[in-house]
Design an enzyme around this catalytic site. Structure first.
Site, mmCIF file in Angstrom:
data_model
loop_
_atom_site.group_PDB
_atom_site.id
_atom_site.type_symbol
_atom_site.label_atom_id
_atom_site.label_comp_id
_atom_site.label_asym_id
_atom_site.label_seq_id
_atom_site.Cartn_x
_atom_site.Cartn_y
_atom_site.Cartn_z
ATOM 1 N N GLU A 92 33.998 4.960 52.293
ATOM 2 C CA GLU A 92 34.793 5.095 52.048
ATOM 3 C C GLU A 92 34.736 5.525 50.121
ATOM 4 O OE1 GLU A 92 38.397 2.443 53.611
ATOM 5 O OE2 GLU A 92 36.847 0.874 52.664
ATOM 6 N N CYS A 105 34.508 5.791 42.049
ATOM 7 C CA CYS A 105 33.748 4.900 43.174
ATOM 8 C C CYS A 105 33.233 5.258 44.493
ATOM 9 C CB CYS A 105 34.288 3.664 42.910
ATOM 10 S SG CYS A 105 34.265 2.163 43.990
ATOM 11 N N CYS A 112 26.406 -2.686 54.787
ATOM 12 C CA CYS A 112 25.246 -3.392 53.201
ATOM 13 C C CYS A 112 24.774 -4.726 54.113
ATOM 14 C CB CYS A 112 26.483 -4.089 52.213
ATOM 15 S SG CYS A 112 25.538 -4.162 50.710
ATOM 16 N N CYS A 116 27.398 -10.790 50.631
ATOM 17 C CA CYS A 116 28.161 -11.434 49.487
ATOM 18 C C CYS A 116 29.040 -12.216 50.159
ATOM 19 C CB CYS A 116 28.363 -10.178 48.141
ATOM 20 S SG CYS A 116 26.911 -10.182 47.636
ATOM 21 N N CYS A 119 33.538 -10.331 49.858
ATOM 22 C CA CYS A 119 32.840 -8.897 50.110
ATOM 23 C C CYS A 119 32.859 -8.041 51.065
ATOM 24 C CB CYS A 119 31.799 -8.533 49.598
ATOM 25 S SG CYS A 119 31.628 -6.019 49.733
ATOM 26 N N GLY A 157 27.577 -0.599 50.682
ATOM 27 C CA GLY A 157 26.423 -0.795 50.366
ATOM 28 C C GLY A 157 26.013 -1.207 48.432
ATOM 29 N N GLU A 158 24.475 -1.464 48.386
ATOM 30 C CA GLU A 158 23.880 -1.754 47.789
ATOM 31 C C GLU A 158 22.775 -0.490 46.943
ATOM 32 O OE1 GLU A 158 23.431 -4.160 45.621
ATOM 33 O OE2 GLU A 158 21.169 -2.878 44.467
ATOM 34 N N SER A 189 25.876 0.436 39.950
ATOM 35 C CA SER A 189 25.694 -1.402 40.424
ATOM 36 C C SER A 189 24.449 -1.768 40.981
ATOM 37 C CB SER A 189 27.404 -1.904 40.632
ATOM 38 O OG SER A 189 27.758 -3.222 41.036
ATOM 39 N N SER A 211 26.104 -7.140 39.201
ATOM 40 C CA SER A 211 26.260 -7.904 39.327
ATOM 41 C C SER A 211 26.732 -9.507 39.424
ATOM 42 C CB SER A 211 27.123 -7.952 41.320
ATOM 43 O OG SER A 211 27.567 -7.201 41.451
ATOM 44 N N LEU A 212 26.737 -10.712 38.926
ATOM 45 C CA LEU A 212 26.158 -12.000 38.069
ATOM 46 C C LEU A 212 27.431 -13.224 38.972
ATOM 47 C CD1 LEU A 212 25.500 -12.189 34.402
ATOM 48 C CD2 LEU A 212 26.090 -14.057 36.054
ATOM 49 N N HIS A 213 28.679 -12.586 38.802
ATOM 50 C CA HIS A 213 29.442 -13.861 39.001
ATOM 51 C C HIS A 213 29.198 -15.770 38.667
ATOM 52 C CE1 HIS A 213 30.615 -9.723 40.576
ATOM 53 N NE2 HIS A 213 29.710 -9.396 41.435
ATOM 54 N N HIS A 287 40.852 -10.357 44.614
ATOM 55 C CA HIS A 287 41.745 -9.682 46.229
ATOM 56 C C HIS A 287 40.833 -10.520 47.398
ATOM 57 C CE1 HIS A 287 43.053 -7.022 43.217
ATOM 58 N NE2 HIS A 287 41.750 -6.613 42.870
ATOM 59 N N CYS A 330 38.944 -3.807 44.637
ATOM 60 C CA CYS A 330 38.238 -4.686 44.225
ATOM 61 C C CYS A 330 37.459 -5.612 45.509
ATOM 62 C CB CYS A 330 37.123 -5.566 43.298
ATOM 63 S SG CYS A 330 35.819 -6.934 42.741
HETATM 64 S S1 SF4 Z 1 29.356 -6.855 47.043
HETATM 65 FE FE1 SF4 Z 1 28.006 -4.932 46.548
HETATM 66 S S2 SF4 Z 1 26.267 -5.778 47.396
HETATM 67 FE FE2 SF4 Z 1 27.308 -7.488 48.185
HETATM 68 S S3 SF4 Z 1 27.559 -7.203 50.316
HETATM 69 FE FE3 SF4 Z 1 29.502 -6.377 48.876
HETATM 70 S S4 SF4 Z 1 28.751 -3.740 48.841
HETATM 71 FE FE4 SF4 Z 1 26.504 -5.497 49.262
#
Ligand code: SF4
Length: 356
Positions: A92, A105, A112, A116, A119, A157-158, A189, A211-213, A287, A330
């Site tokens: 997407e 985006c 992925c 995380c 996600c 994806g990463e 990112s 991505s810190l979080h 979200h 997000c």
């Molecule tokens: S936040 Fe990014 S790196 Fe983490 S699982 Fe989702 S797509 Fe992968």
């Protein structure tokens, strides 16, 4: 024999291709120009190549442009496009128009591996890598192609887990022989895969978002398994080593979870972690996703958190949330339902659309 896609090839790759086809070397520049500046839809439209050469190329190659299968439109104008990418993979892309700009985006992988906790893409598992052509096709094949002012690699994806394709796509976007974009219009990112981070900083001038979080190790391990391999303290230390300032921007993404990472102790630790580093922090609304105990921090508390970080000298913004009603916001991009519908296998798990 299936045709080989031309879209997504760098000039170096096109030079190898034309030599292999017995064509003059300058044909590579001509083909790049047709692909990335004149936006042709077929090899036959490359009119400064002879008819014979176009026929020769068409026997083996195709442009490789793929139209989106579906589009959903949010009440706020955000559009989510679903692209097939070959071998029953789907990705997407989210188109986010604002008053003076339009951000796209894009996804860098189908699914992925990073898993995380917050996600949707993470939950669907990994289905495969995208080629540079498949990444750029998400731009080239939407009707708003010419309106897009900024690209963020924050879709499924990463990106650093598919760095070669990502770097090829940013090279095509930013080269004079390619689309000629300023790298300042592109943000990649990552969760912080350190060897790839190093290579990205060496080979690209695009903006970096990490991505810190949470600044706390145990908490980050719970949210992001990658913390077990590349702890955020090491990621920040690496950025301090390789980031030379200048036009490039380094930002840290921080999704806010109610009662988890939104306390004064987090502000204090963030200030310590990022002290003296030229960077910004983007706070992102969470979200809620299905089957997750995580809840988003309230708007009032996000404002407090922003002001507290700002008072510590860290430039902090709250990102506006877009496309929530079409699952483009997000953390919400996922093709899981489609995969299930098509009885495909999925192997492990994320995604989130960050609007810079
Ligand atoms: S936040 Fe990014 S790196 Fe983490 S699982 Fe989702 S797509 Fe992968």
């Amino acid at each position: 024999m299936s045709l080989i896609p031309l879209y997504g090839k760098t000039r170096t790759e096109l030079a190898e291709l034309v030599i292999a086809e017995g064509l003059p070397k300058f044909s590579a520049t001509q083909i790049a120009d047709w692909l990335y500046r004149k936006d042709v839809d077929s090899i036959d439209q490359m009119s400064n190549l002879s008819k014979k050469v176009r026929e020769q190329l068409s026997e083996k190659y195709t442009l490789g442009l793929i139209a989106p299968d579906q589009v959903s439109e949010s009440t706020d104008g955000t559009k989510k496009y679903l692209f097939p990418t070959g071998n029953n993979k789907f990705v997407e892309a989210a188109y986010i128009p604002e008053s003076d700009r339009a951000t796209l985006c894009v996804s860098s992988q189908a699914g992925c591996k990073m898993g995380c906790l917050f996600c949707m893409t993470g939950k669907q598992g990994f289905q495969g890598q995208l080629t540079s052509g498949e990444i750029l096709n998400q731009l080239r094949s939407i009707p708003e192609f010419r309106n897009v002012t900024n690209i963020v690699y924050m879709g499924m994806g990463e990106p650093f887990d598919n760095l070669d394709s990502v770097l090829k796509s940013t090279e095509i976007l930013t080269s004079d022989w390619g689309m000629g974009w300023s790298p300042k219009r592109i943000t990649v990112s990552s969760v912080g895969l350190i060897p790839a981070l190093r290579k990205f900083m060496e080979q690209s001038n695009c903006h970096l978002a990490i991505s810190l979080h949470t600044p706390f190790e145990e908490e980050r391990k719970m949210l992001m398994p990658i913390q077990n391999v590349y702890p955020i303290a090491d990621v920040v230390a690496e950025i301090r080593k390789v980031f030379k300032g200048g036009q490039r921007r380094v930002s840290f993404e921080y999704i806010m979870f109610d009662g988890i990472n939104d306390t004064p102790k987090h502000v204090k630790e963030m200030a310590k972690l990022l002290s003296g580093l030229e960077c910004r922090v983007n706070l992102i609304r969470f979200h809620t996703i299905p089957d997750s105990p995580l809840r988003g921090t309230s708007d009032a508390k996000m404002l407090e958190f922003r002001d507290a970080l700002t008072s510590k000298g860290i430039f902090t913004t709250i990102r506006s949330s877009r496309g929530q009603d079409i699952q483009a916001a997000c953390g919400l991009l996922s093709t899981k339902a489609l995969i299930e519908k098509n009885n495909l296998l999925f192997f492990s798990h994320k995604f989130f659309t960050n609007i810079v």
